[in-house]
Structures are given as C-alpha cells and as structure tokens.
Motif scaffolding. Structure first.
Motif, PDB file in Angstrom:
ATOM      1  N   UNK A 148       2.323   5.582  -2.228  1.00 23.07           N
ATOM      2  CA  UNK A 148       1.784   5.333  -0.892  1.00 23.07           C
ATOM      3  C   UNK A 148       1.074   3.984  -0.828  1.00 23.07           C
ATOM      4  N   UNK A 149       0.221   3.711  -1.788  1.00 24.06           N
ATOM      5  CA  UNK A 149      -0.541   2.461  -1.773  1.00 24.06           C
ATOM      6  C   UNK A 149       0.396   1.261  -1.923  1.00 24.06           C
ATOM      7  N   UNK A 152      -7.323  -6.239   3.434  1.00 19.58           N
ATOM      8  CA  UNK A 152      -8.451  -5.956   2.528  1.00 19.58           C
ATOM      9  C   UNK A 152      -7.954  -5.391   1.197  1.00 19.58           C
ATOM     10  N   UNK A 153      -6.979  -4.483   1.248  1.00 14.23           N
ATOM     11  CA  UNK A 153      -6.447  -3.919   0.002  1.00 14.23           C
ATOM     12  C   UNK A 153      -5.694  -4.953  -0.812  1.00 14.23           C
ATOM     13  N   UNK A 154      -4.885  -5.795  -0.160  1.00 14.25           N
ATOM     14  CA  UNK A 154      -4.151  -6.836  -0.890  1.00 14.25           C
ATOM     15  C   UNK A 154      -5.132  -7.805  -1.554  1.00 14.25           C
ATOM     16  N   UNK A 211      -5.933   7.513  -0.988  1.00 16.95           N
ATOM     17  CA  UNK A 211      -5.070   7.377  -2.167  1.00 16.95           C
ATOM     18  C   UNK A 211      -5.602   6.290  -3.099  1.00 16.95           C
ATOM     19  N   UNK A 212      -6.031   5.163  -2.522  1.00 17.58           N
ATOM     20  CA  UNK A 212      -6.588   4.078  -3.330  1.00 17.58           C
ATOM     21  C   UNK A 212      -7.870   4.537  -4.029  1.00 17.58           C
ATOM     22  N   UNK A 213      -8.672   5.327  -3.332  1.00 13.73           N
ATOM     23  CA  UNK A 213      -9.911   5.855  -3.932  1.00 13.73           C
ATOM     24  C   UNK A 213      -9.608   6.765  -5.106  1.00 13.73           C
ATOM     25  N   UNK A 214      -8.597   7.619  -4.952  1.00 14.87           N
ATOM     26  CA  UNK A 214      -8.210   8.500  -6.063  1.00 14.87           C
ATOM     27  C   UNK A 214      -7.745   7.677  -7.251  1.00 14.87           C
TER      28      UNK A 214
END
Length: 153
Positions: free
Chosen positions: A6-7, A51-53, A97-100
């Motif tokens: 997903x990420x 922000x994630x990239x 998902x990113x937190x996990x």
C-alpha cells in the motif's frame, strides 16, 4: 494488500520517468482507489504523498519543504481481536500502514531510487538493507555503465 504494498503503491502514484501523476487524473485516481478498496477523503492525498516521499528520502520532495500531514486514524479493538489502526480514507490508510512499518522497524527499508529519471519508491528486501536502486537490471545497470564509461575516458 500488505502495508508495504500500500505505501509503495501510493508513493508511486507519481511516475517521474513517464511524467504522469495518478492524483491529477480523476479517472485514474478513482480506479486506483477502487482497486485497493479505499475511499477518497477530505485530506489532501497529494500533500500526504509529498510528505511521505520526503520522509523516505526523495531529494526533490524533501527540498520542497512539505507541509505536515495529519489525518484521523483510530485504534479499534474488537471482541477477542488484537488492536488495529483503522482509517476512513486513503490518506489515513496509507499513514496507518506507514506507522505500522515504523513500529515494526521496517520504515527504513522504504526507499526512493536515486536515479534522476526514475525516483521510483521500492521496498529494500536485501538481507543487509543495502539496496540502492529500484532495479539493478535498469537503474543500477545504467548507473554502472555511466560510471564505467566515465572511468574509461
């Protein structure tokens, strides 16, 4: 779909090589969401992606000084089940998902290919976490060939 899938899929909704962006094409974005069983939401998916990239090391997105991304995520506990992060929309699902991944110590394995004409996100599955290129057959090979040609001159 796994958290990694997903990420990485979300990060790759922009293709710098093909100059396409799924988020800027409403039909493609709806298909992307439907394929993953997610709902669009109030949060700006583009800001979350930027922000994630930047967080995984994309030099272009990091230099743009992305805004903080915050979306509602809840913790659900069902009878007899384990606690889980849940979200109502795509931005929350991706950040959950990113937190996990971060909690499991796997966040550092999500990387951005350093090739200027690629910048594809990938998950480093190498044993020692040293993978650099999204694909050794494409980007890695191109860079090695450039280095070799440069050394031969």
């Amino acid at each position: 779909m796994t958290d990694v899938d997903l990420v990485v899929d979300f990060l790759n909704t922009v293709d710098h090589d093909a100059h396409t962006d799924v988020l800027s094409d409403p039909d493609a974005w709806r298909r992307w969401l439907a394929d993953r069983g997610l709902a669009d939401g109030a949060a700006d998916a583009g800001a979350v992606r930027t922000a994630l990239r930047a967080a995984v090391g994309d030099p272009v997105d990091a230099s743009a000084e992305p805004e903080d991304a915050a979306v509602p995520v809840t913790v659900e506990l069902s009878a007899g089940g384990a606690p889980r992060l849940a979200a109502a929309d795509v931005a929350g699902a991706v950040l959950a998902a990113a937190s996990r991944l971060a909690v499991l110590g796997q966040w550092a394995r999500v990387k951005i290919c350093p090739a200027d004409d690629c910048r594809w996100a990938f998950y480093d599955r190498s044993r020692n976490h040293s993978r650099t290129w999204c694909s050794m057959q494409v980007c890695g090979n191109r860079e090695k060939a450039r280095t070799w040609r440069s050394a031969r001159r």
